[in-house]
Design a protein around this motif. Sequence first.
Motif, mmCIF file in Angstrom:
data_model
loop_
_atom_site.group_PDB
_atom_site.id
_atom_site.type_symbol
_atom_site.label_atom_id
_atom_site.label_comp_id
_atom_site.label_asym_id
_atom_site.label_seq_id
_atom_site.Cartn_x
_atom_site.Cartn_y
_atom_site.Cartn_z
ATOM 1 N N SER A 170 43.006 33.717 28.652
ATOM 2 C CA SER A 170 44.350 33.319 28.222
ATOM 3 C C SER A 170 45.124 32.735 29.401
ATOM 4 O O SER A 170 44.676 32.772 30.551
ATOM 5 C CB SER A 170 45.085 34.536 27.673
ATOM 6 N N LEU A 171 46.323 32.212 29.113
ATOM 7 C CA LEU A 171 47.172 31.692 30.181
ATOM 8 C C LEU A 171 47.485 32.755 31.224
ATOM 9 O O LEU A 171 47.631 32.444 32.410
ATOM 10 C CB LEU A 171 48.485 31.160 29.599
ATOM 11 N N ILE A 216 47.407 30.606 25.120
ATOM 12 C CA ILE A 216 48.029 31.757 24.467
ATOM 13 C C ILE A 216 48.310 32.809 25.524
ATOM 14 O O ILE A 216 47.695 32.808 26.598
ATOM 15 C CB ILE A 216 47.137 32.363 23.359
ATOM 16 N N LEU A 217 49.245 33.700 25.248
ATOM 17 C CA LEU A 217 49.549 34.835 26.118
ATOM 18 C C LEU A 217 49.120 36.108 25.413
ATOM 19 O O LEU A 217 49.510 36.351 24.271
ATOM 20 C CB LEU A 217 51.046 34.881 26.440
ATOM 21 N N ILE A 218 48.340 36.925 26.087
ATOM 22 C CA ILE A 218 47.836 38.170 25.504
ATOM 23 C C ILE A 218 48.662 39.369 25.974
ATOM 24 O O ILE A 218 48.906 40.301 25.229
ATOM 25 C CB ILE A 218 46.349 38.348 25.848
ATOM 26 N N GLY A 219 49.072 39.367 27.238
ATOM 27 C CA GLY A 219 49.968 40.402 27.731
ATOM 28 C C GLY A 219 49.290 41.604 28.347
ATOM 29 O O GLY A 219 49.760 42.144 29.342
ATOM 30 N N HIS A 220 48.185 42.043 27.763
ATOM 31 C CA HIS A 220 47.459 43.183 28.330
ATOM 32 C C HIS A 220 46.026 43.148 27.825
ATOM 33 O O HIS A 220 45.718 42.523 26.820
ATOM 34 C CB HIS A 220 48.136 44.512 27.957
ATOM 35 N N GLY A 221 45.158 43.811 28.579
ATOM 36 C CA GLY A 221 43.741 43.800 28.252
ATOM 37 C C GLY A 221 42.918 43.808 29.525
ATOM 38 O O GLY A 221 43.299 44.430 30.518
ATOM 39 N N THR A 222 41.799 43.095 29.506
ATOM 40 C CA THR A 222 40.921 42.997 30.664
ATOM 41 C C THR A 222 41.175 41.667 31.347
ATOM 42 O O THR A 222 40.894 40.611 30.793
ATOM 43 C CB THR A 222 39.443 43.088 30.246
ATOM 44 N N ARG A 223 41.721 41.721 32.567
ATOM 45 C CA ARG A 223 42.187 40.517 33.262
ATOM 46 C C ARG A 223 41.167 40.078 34.294
ATOM 47 O O ARG A 223 40.620 40.887 35.042
ATOM 48 C CB ARG A 223 43.542 40.781 33.913
ATOM 49 N N LEU A 224 40.938 38.773 34.355
ATOM 50 C CA LEU A 224 39.948 38.225 35.274
ATOM 51 C C LEU A 224 40.454 38.148 36.705
ATOM 52 O O LEU A 224 39.729 38.469 37.639
ATOM 53 C CB LEU A 224 39.529 36.824 34.805
#
Length: 211
Positions: free
Chosen positions: A12-13, A168-176
């Motif tokens: 995502s962005l 898109i913006l996800i906001g939270h999760g697994t970030r690269l």
Amino acid sequence: MSLVRVTNFSISLDGFGAGEPQSFEAPFGHAGHKLHQWMFATWQDDAPFNVDLAFAKRWDVGFGAEIMGANKFGPPGWQDDADWRGWWGEVPPFHTPTYVLTHRPRASMEMEGGTTFHFLDASPEEALAVAKEAAGDLDVRIGGGSSTLRDYLAAGLVDQAHLVVVPILIGHGTRLWDGLEALEETYAIEATSSSTGVTHLSLTRRSTGPA
């Protein structure tokens, strides 16, 4: 000389490769399949030949092995299910030896179509040595997810990476991107924009440091 490559990895962005919580019902968590709509469009019979299709067609070209993290192979807790054989049915799309990084290894699983899953409790460097031996003169793909790819990028083990930034913006999760500050000093980065709104980033490891 064989290379270590990443192909068609969507983020995502704000840099997330998956949302949360991940589960059998929601493999990518609250992000659903939004990160991969660009790729699904290239699978259609009438898909236009555009930038997205040109990149998508290179997904499986020239590989002799794959390395993936545990969360790509299955939802949290799959290690407790002796019958779990991955998301892809009996004919997975990899068609090569595929190494799953997990702290709870199990016996290898030979699937139809040339894929054999091997389960390793190993460091990135150790797993890569095994995968390179299996791949021979062909390349090794780092298949994800984000934490696995991040580890390989941080260690400078990836020669080329194709990342797809989805608007898109996800906001939270697994970030690269966490812990990858100044990545541009190790990798030359080229951006290719698509009319569909995604941006294809091509990272190539520098041989002698920043230009």
